[in-house]
Design a protein around this motif. Structure first.
Motif, PDB file in Angstrom:
ATOM      1  N   GLN A 147       0.845  -1.196   0.000  1.00  0.00           N
ATOM      2  CA  GLN A 147       0.000   0.000   0.000  1.00  0.00           C
ATOM      3  C   GLN A 147       0.878   1.244   0.000  1.00  0.00           C
ATOM      4  N   TRP A 148       0.576   2.151  -0.927  1.00  0.00           N
ATOM      5  CA  TRP A 148       1.225   3.459  -0.890  1.00  0.00           C
ATOM      6  C   TRP A 148       0.760   4.217   0.352  1.00  0.00           C
ATOM      7  N   ILE A 149       1.687   4.875   1.031  1.00  0.00           N
ATOM      8  CA  ILE A 149       1.384   5.758   2.155  1.00  0.00           C
ATOM      9  C   ILE A 149       1.303   7.207   1.679  1.00  0.00           C
ATOM     10  N   ASP A 150       2.195   7.543   0.780  1.00  0.00           N
ATOM     11  CA  ASP A 150       2.162   8.828   0.079  1.00  0.00           C
ATOM     12  C   ASP A 150       2.804   8.580  -1.275  1.00  0.00           C
ATOM     13  N   ASP A 151       3.107   9.617  -2.015  1.00  0.00           N
ATOM     14  CA  ASP A 151       3.645   9.419  -3.363  1.00  0.00           C
ATOM     15  C   ASP A 151       5.079   8.928  -3.368  1.00  0.00           C
ATOM     16  N   ASP A 152       5.717   8.884  -2.199  1.00  0.00           N
ATOM     17  CA  ASP A 152       7.124   8.488  -2.135  1.00  0.00           C
ATOM     18  C   ASP A 152       7.380   7.245  -1.288  1.00  0.00           C
ATOM     19  N   HIS A 153       6.387   6.806  -0.524  1.00  0.00           N
ATOM     20  CA  HIS A 153       6.596   5.687   0.396  1.00  0.00           C
ATOM     21  C   HIS A 153       5.460   4.676   0.281  1.00  0.00           C
ATOM     22  N   PHE A 154       5.798   3.409   0.431  1.00  0.00           N
ATOM     23  CA  PHE A 154       4.783   2.359   0.491  1.00  0.00           C
ATOM     24  C   PHE A 154       5.174   1.342   1.564  1.00  0.00           C
ATOM     25  N   ALA A 155       4.171   0.615   2.028  1.00  0.00           N
ATOM     26  CA  ALA A 155       4.378  -0.411   3.046  1.00  0.00           C
ATOM     27  C   ALA A 155       4.099  -1.783   2.453  1.00  0.00           C
ATOM     28  N   THR A 156       4.825  -2.779   2.940  1.00  0.00           N
ATOM     29  CA  THR A 156       4.597  -4.165   2.527  1.00  0.00           C
ATOM     30  C   THR A 156       4.297  -5.025   3.746  1.00  0.00           C
ATOM     31  N   ALA A 157       3.383  -5.983   3.579  1.00  0.00           N
ATOM     32  CA  ALA A 157       3.111  -6.988   4.612  1.00  0.00           C
ATOM     33  C   ALA A 157       3.916  -8.223   4.244  1.00  0.00           C
ATOM     34  N   ASN A 158       4.852  -8.582   5.105  1.00  0.00           N
ATOM     35  CA  ASN A 158       5.849  -9.591   4.751  1.00  0.00           C
ATOM     36  C   ASN A 158       5.403 -10.989   5.185  1.00  0.00           C
ATOM     37  N   GLU A 159       4.413 -11.492   4.462  1.00  0.00           N
ATOM     38  CA  GLU A 159       3.790 -12.762   4.818  1.00  0.00           C
ATOM     39  C   GLU A 159       4.716 -13.948   4.585  1.00  0.00           C
ATOM     40  N   GLY A 160       5.427 -13.941   3.447  1.00  0.00           N
ATOM     41  CA  GLY A 160       6.205 -15.110   3.060  1.00  0.00           C
ATOM     42  C   GLY A 160       5.331 -16.123   2.374  1.00  0.00           C
ATOM     43  N   ASP A 161       5.943 -16.937   1.503  1.00  0.00           N
ATOM     44  CA  ASP A 161       5.162 -17.975   0.836  1.00  0.00           C
ATOM     45  C   ASP A 161       6.027 -19.171   0.456  1.00  0.00           C
ATOM     46  N   MET A 162       7.304 -18.920   0.233  1.00  0.00           N
ATOM     47  CA  MET A 162       8.162 -20.020  -0.216  1.00  0.00           C
ATOM     48  C   MET A 162       9.292 -20.264   0.786  1.00  0.00           C
ATOM     49  N   ASP A 163      10.166 -19.283   0.935  1.00  0.00           N
ATOM     50  CA  ASP A 163      11.294 -19.426   1.863  1.00  0.00           C
ATOM     51  C   ASP A 163      11.248 -18.436   3.014  1.00  0.00           C
ATOM     52  N   GLY A 164      10.412 -17.417   2.883  1.00  0.00           N
ATOM     53  CA  GLY A 164      10.502 -16.308   3.830  1.00  0.00           C
ATOM     54  C   GLY A 164       9.272 -16.086   4.666  1.00  0.00           C
ATOM     55  N   GLY A 165       9.072 -14.812   4.957  1.00  0.00           N
ATOM     56  CA  GLY A 165       8.010 -14.401   5.863  1.00  0.00           C
ATOM     57  C   GLY A 165       8.621 -13.846   7.119  1.00  0.00           C
ATOM     58  N   SER A 166       8.807 -12.537   7.167  1.00  0.00           N
ATOM     59  CA  SER A 166       9.547 -11.944   8.277  1.00  0.00           C
ATOM     60  C   SER A 166       8.639 -11.457   9.400  1.00  0.00           C
TER      61      SER A 166
END
Length: 720
Positions: free
Chosen positions: A281-300
Motif C-alpha cells: 500500500q502506498w502511504i504517500d507518493d514516495d513511500h509504500f508499506a509491505t506486509a511480509n507474509e512469506g510464501d516459499m522461503d521467507g516471511g519476516s
C-alpha cells in the motif's frame, strides 16, 4: 435477580498523543457470508469473504467469494446493522475487486490448470449487477487496483506455481506479468491493454515472476510485489520500469520458531529471513508499506516501509508480532512457518491522521499504526477480527473500516466466514480486554480456562492443554483497563514443566498455594485428577478419581473447582455413564478425610449440540456456575450463569442415589458477548468472584487454532 454491568469495555494503553487517544476504532457489527445466499440455497456449502472494497458513497461493501465463484454485497447504510444484498455469479473464481463510484472491476480466474492459466476482468455495476463488459487477461489474475483518479485499472497476473511440483518452487512457466487498461465511460477499454514485462528483474527465478499485489499512488505510479521472487517493482502507467529492487531480508530475534511444542517460548532467532511481501500500500507518493507474509522461503512476521527507490525507511522486525503476542493472538501452531503472518494492508487518513492497518492472517487481529512519520510508525490499537482476515477497506468519509475474514469452518461445525465493521469514534477502545503489555517479560498467553479471585485483589487463571508443555497460572490485575497479565507462574513437577495436565479449574488453598482441577482423557493417558500446587508452582500432591467414578468415565470431566469450608467442589462438564440425561455431577472432596461425594445439577437440554458446565465459584451463600452450549454465532443459545444454594450442597456417597439441586439464573451472557460487535464465541470458561461481589468472566480462545483468537474478559456486580 437484577445485575448491574460495571465493566464491559477496555482500552489499549499504547503510545499516542493525548488528542489521538480520544479517537478509536471499535467493532460495531459483523456479517456472516452465508446470509448473502438466496432462499433455498444450501447454506452448508463453504463460503468466504476475501478481498473487499466499498462503493464511493461508502454505503455498500463488495467482497470476493472464491469458493462460491461470486461477489457478495452488503448494505451498510446503517453500519451497525449490515443487510445482505445477495451474490452475483462471476463465471469463475473471483480473486480481487476494486470499485470506482459503483462500478466494480473484478479479477476472475478461469484457469484450466497451472500450465494453462486464463482469466478475465469483469466490469459490472455493484448495485444492480448489470454487466458492462469483460476483458480477456491471458492469464490468472490476483490483485486488482484502480488509479486514484479512476482513469486506469491494473491487474497482477500471477500465473501461480503448483506447490506440488518442483518442490513447490519457482520457476514454473508460464511467467506472470502486469496488465494495465484505460477506463472510460465506466468500462475498461480492452483494446488499450498494456502488458508490463517484469521478467529478468529478480535475483530469484527472474524468468518466472509471480506478481502478487499492486497499488497506485497519486502520481499514477504502480508498485508491484513479486512474493515468491522476493522482489518489488515500480512501474509507470505505460508499463515502464521506474525502479526495482529486492525486498531484502530481516534478522529476527526473540521469536518462537518451533512448531507443535505446545509452549510459547520467545527465545529463538531467524537471521536473514526473506521478507517475501504479499500486500503493498502506498502511504504517500514516495513511500509504500509491505506486509511480509512469506510464501516459499521467507516471511519476516512484520511489515516494512520503503521509499520508492528501495530504501528501507522502517522495519518492524518482531515488534508487530510482539504486539500480537501481548493481546493473546499468537498462533503457536504456526511458529515454525510464518508466525503471526501479516498479509493484508490498508492505508487511509481519518481526521487528519494517516493510518496503516496491518492484518495478521493467522493471528486474526489488525494492528493500527499512526504513520504521520513513515520512519517512525506508532501502534495505536489492536483490533479483533474474524478468522483469517484477508482483505480490508477503509471508508474515511463515513469513519468506517471493514475486514473480510476468509475462514469458513462449516465443515467442522464451526463459525462461518464474516465481514466485520468498525467505527472511528470518540471514546475508549473496547479491545483488547486482556493484555500482557507492561509485564517485566514478554508473556505469551491464550486458552484461558479456570479462574479464581485472590485475597490480594488479583485474579488467577490457568491455561488448558493447548499449551500442554507450558501449564501456567497467570496473575491478572483487573484494576487496570484493559486487565493486565503481570506474571506467569509455570506449573512444574520434578523441576520440569508438568505433563499430562488439562487445567480447567483453579482455586486458592488459603495458604498461598492453589488447587487445580485437571480434565482427563484416559485414551490419551491424561488422568482425571486434582493437584495441589504451592506458591512456586510446584505440584505437591495429586488426587486421582475413585474407582466408583472412573467406572463410568467419559471424556468430559472437571471444568471448575472451588472450596467451601475446607471441602473442594468440582463441576463436571457433561454426563458420565451413570448420570441421568441432562444432569451432571457436582463432586465434593475433602482433602482432610479423602472422602468423595456428589449431587446432581440439572442442565439445559439443547436443541442442537450439547450443553455443559464450564466453571464453579463459591461466593457467600451460593455457588455460581457457568453453563454453556457448544454453539457459536447465531446458533448460540445457552451462555449463562446460574447459582445454587450452598445449603443444597449435601453430597451423597458415590454409587448411591444422588440428590438433585435447584438452580436460579443469574445472568444471560449472550448480550455481553454481542457487545463487542462480533459473533458470539462458544467457550465461556472462566469465572471469579471477589469479596465485594464483582464477577469476572473470561472466554477461552483455543490458542488461536481455528479460532479468531479473541479473549473477552469482563465484569459485572452481583446485586444480592
Amino acid at each position: 435477580m437484577t445485575l448491574r454491568t460495571i465493566c464491559l469495555t477496555s482500552a489499549l494503553a499504547l503510545t499516542a498523543s493525548a488528542a489521538a487517544a480520544e479517537m478509536n476504532f471499535n467493532r460495531i457489527a459483523s456479517f456472516a457470508t452465508p446470509d448473502n445466499m438466496a432462499d433455498g440455497e444450501d447454506r452448508g456449502r463453504v463460503t468466504s469473504a476475501e478481498i473487499i472494497y466499498a462503493t464511493e458513497d461508502g454505503n455498500t461493501l463488495v467482497y470476493t467469494d472464491s469458493p462460491l465463484g461470486v461477489i457478495g454485497r452488503i448494505d451498510i447504510t446503517d453500519p451497525a446493522m449490515p443487510k445482505p444484498l445477495g451474490n452475483i455469479d462471476m463465471g469463475g473464481e473471483p480473486t480481487s475487486v476494486a470499485i470506482a463510484g459503483t462500478t466494480a472491476f473484478v479479477g476472475v480466474n478461469t484457469s484450466e490448470s497451472f500450465t494453462n492459466p486464463s482469466g478475465k476482468l469483469v466490469v459490472l455495476d455493484a448495485l444492480s449487477g448489470e454487466l458492462a463488459g469483460e476483458c480477456d487477461l491471458g492469464g490468472q489474475p490476483d490483485s486488482v487496483a484502480l488509479s486514484q483518479d479512476g482513469s486506469f485499472v491494473v491487474i497482477a497476473i500471477e500465473n501461480e506455481r503448483d506447490e506440488d511440483l518442483g518442490d513447490g518452487r519457482v520457476g514454473q512457466m508460464p511467467a506472470g506479468y502486469v496488465t494495465i487498461f484505460d477506463v472510460a465511460g465506466g468500462m475498461a477499454q480492452c483494446d488499450s491493454m498494456v502488458t508490463a514485462d517484469v521478467t529478468g528483474l529478480a535475483e530469484i527465478a527472474p524468468e518466472d515472476p509471480e506478481p502478487e499485489f499492486v497499488d497506485v499512488n497519486g502520481l499514477g505510479e504502480i508498485v508491484v510485489t513479486m512474493q515468491e521472487n522476493n522482489h518489488i517493482v515500480v512501474l509507470t502507467k505505460s508499463g515502464e520500469v521506474l525502479s526495482h529492487f529486492s525486498a531484502g531480508a530481516v534478522d529476527l530475534e526473540g521469536i518462537d520458531a518451533t512448531d507443535e511444542r505446545a509452549a510459547l517460548l520467545f527465545t529463538e532467532s531467524q537471521p536473514g529471513r526473506l521478507r517475501e511481501p504479499d500486500s503493498v500500500q502506498w502511504i504517500d507518493d514516495d513511500h509504500f508499506a509491505t506486509a511480509n507474509e512469506g510464501d516459499m522461503d521467507g516471511g519476516s512476521r512484520g511489515f516494512t516501509i520503503f521509499a520508492k527507490d528501495g530504501t528501507v525507511v522502517y522495519e518492524s522486525g518482531a515488534d508487530f508480532e510482539k504486539a500480537v503476542i501481548e493481546v493473546g493472538h499468537y498462533p503457536d501452531k504456526r511458529s515454525d512457518a510464518k508466525g503471526a503472518e501479516p498479509e493484508g494492508l490498508e492505508f487511509a487518513t481519518f481526521d487528519g491522521t494517516p493510518y496503516l492497518f496491518v492484518m495478521s492472517e493467522r493471528g486474526s487481529v489488525v494492528g493500527v499504526y499512526d504513520v504521520s512519520d513513515p520512519a517512525a510508525p506508532v501502534l495505536t490499537q489492536m483490533l479483533p477480527s474474524g478468522i483469517a482476515p484477508e482483505g480490508i477497506v477503509a471508508i474515511p468519509s463515513r469513519g468506517l473500516v471493514a475486514t473480510a475474514n476468509e475462514e469458513d469452518l462449516v465443515e467442522d461445525g464451526g463459525v462461518r466466514s464474516h465481514v466485520m465493521v468498525y467505527d472511528y469514534t470518540d471514546g475508549a477502545a473496547q479491545y483488547p480486554t486482556l493484555t500482557s503489555q507492561g509485564a517485566d517479560e514478554l508473556i505469551g498467553w491464550g486458552a484461558i480456562s479456570g479462574m479464581v479471585a485472590g485475597d490480594d485483589g488479583m485474579i488467577y487463571a490457568v491455561n488448558d492443554s493447548f499449551y500442554g508443555f507450558q501449564p501456567t497460572i497467570f496473575t491478572i490485575d483487573p484494576s487496570q483497563t484493559p486487565a493486565r497479565i503481570t506474571k506467569a507462574l509455570r506449573v512444574s513437577r520434578g523441576g520440569y514443566p508438568a505433563q499430562k495436565l488439562d487445567m480447567e479449574g483453579i482455586t486458592t488453598d488459603g495458604q498461598g498455594g492453589f488447587w487445580i482441577a485437571s480434565e482427563g482423557r484416559s485414551d490419551r493417558l491424561v488422568p482425571h485428577a486434582l493437584y495441589h500446587v504451592d506458591a512456586q508452582g510446584v505440584i505437591t500432591d495429586e488426587i486421582g478419581l475413585p474407582a466408583e467414578l472412573l467406572a463410568n468415565e467419559v471424556r468430559f470431566g472437571f471444568e471448575g473447582i472451588t472450596m467451601i469450608d475446607g471441602t473442594l467442589w468440582m463441576a463436571m462438564q457433561r454426563e458420565w455413564g451413570d448420570d441421568p440425561k441432562d444432569h451432571v455431577k457436582l463432586l465434593s472432596y475433602s482433602p482432610d478425610t479423602g472422602e468423595w461425594g456428589a449431587v446432581l445439577y440439572p442442565k439445559a437440554s439443547p436443541e442442537k449440540g450439547w450443553t455443559g458446565l464450564s466453571e464453579i465459584t463459591a461466593h457467600g451463600d451460593h455457588v455460581y456456575i457457568v453453563e454453556r452450549d457448544n454453539q457459536i454465532g447465531a446458533a448460540a443459545v445457552t451462555k449463562k450463569i446460574y447459582r445454587v444454594s450452598v445449603a443444597d450442597l449435601k453430597p451423597a456417597a458415590l454409587g448411591t442415589d444422588l440428590p438433585v439441586v435447584s438452580k436460579q439464573e443469574v445472568r444471560d451472557l449472550i448480550p455481553d458477548l454481542k457487545a463487542w460487535g462480533g459473533y458470539v464465541v462458544d467457550k465461556v470458561e472462566g469465572m471469579a468472584i471477589t469479596d465485594d461481589g464483582t464477577v469476572y468472566v473470561a472466554t477461552d480462545n483455543d490458542g488461536v487454532d481455528d479460532s479468531s483468537g479473541e479473549t473477552f474478559f469482563w465484569s459485572f456486580k452481583l446485586n444480592n
